[in-house]
Design an enzyme around this catalytic site. Sequence first.
Site, PDB file in Angstrom:
ATOM      1  N   HIS A 114      66.920 -10.958  60.703  1.00 24.21           N
ATOM      2  CA  HIS A 114      65.837 -11.058  59.725  1.00 24.21           C
ATOM      3  C   HIS A 114      64.607 -10.235  60.096  1.00 24.21           C
ATOM      4  O   HIS A 114      63.600 -10.282  59.377  1.00 24.21           O
ATOM      5  CB  HIS A 114      65.457 -12.533  59.531  1.00 24.21           C
ATOM      6  N   ASP A 134      66.585  -9.339  54.701  1.00 26.82           N
ATOM      7  CA  ASP A 134      66.249 -10.636  54.112  1.00 26.82           C
ATOM      8  C   ASP A 134      67.514 -11.355  53.659  1.00 26.82           C
ATOM      9  O   ASP A 134      68.578 -10.766  53.505  1.00 26.82           O
ATOM     10  CB  ASP A 134      65.285 -10.462  52.938  1.00 26.82           C
TER      11      ASP A 134
END
Length: 203
Positions: free
Chosen positions: A173, A177
Amino acid sequence: MTEMLALQKQLKEHALKKYGTKITVTSFMLKAISLALYDNPKINSKFGSPDANPPNYTIYGSHNISVAVDTPGGLMVPNIKDVGGKNVLEIQQELMRVAAAAQQGKLALGDIQGGTITLSNIGVIGTKDPRPILFDGQAVIGATGRTMTLPRYNAKMELVPRQVMNIRWVGDHRHLDGASLARFSNSFKSYMENPGEWLLAMK
């Protein structure tokens, strides 16, 4: 997995007789990953050095898919180069080569370096819901559970037996996303559940 397993079973003996190679589901999964990467190119990326300033990542054009191989000396993770440019038979032949080299402790440095995404087919050992860990700066790793036959409703709301496999994707991340990873997962799922779509997607 029902349609994919049926296709693999249908082609297994043909491939063995004509090409001397027995096709496994893993090779189909590697190709499906590659097709999903074309739909979602950011997934095929690696984060830069932790010391880099500013932080950066690189998106790769070549789909060099790492595969986890259980060996007497421990886990080895060679990669299949340019899966996007190979057909399923060629992927299977290369998979067999690197797996045999890993078992014999004869992997070349080039077999290990350069991976851009990883698949661990740990389900063959028996686990249902594996939890893989990212490595080598790759944005994504996936791990498969074992194939199970479970009751599912068909379009007529009748219960029928279906072959089901869980796969868990883990993403970095720092530059990826959850929505992007979900779209990639949906692409992979669609290709695995509907192998006929490959005729439209493959070049």
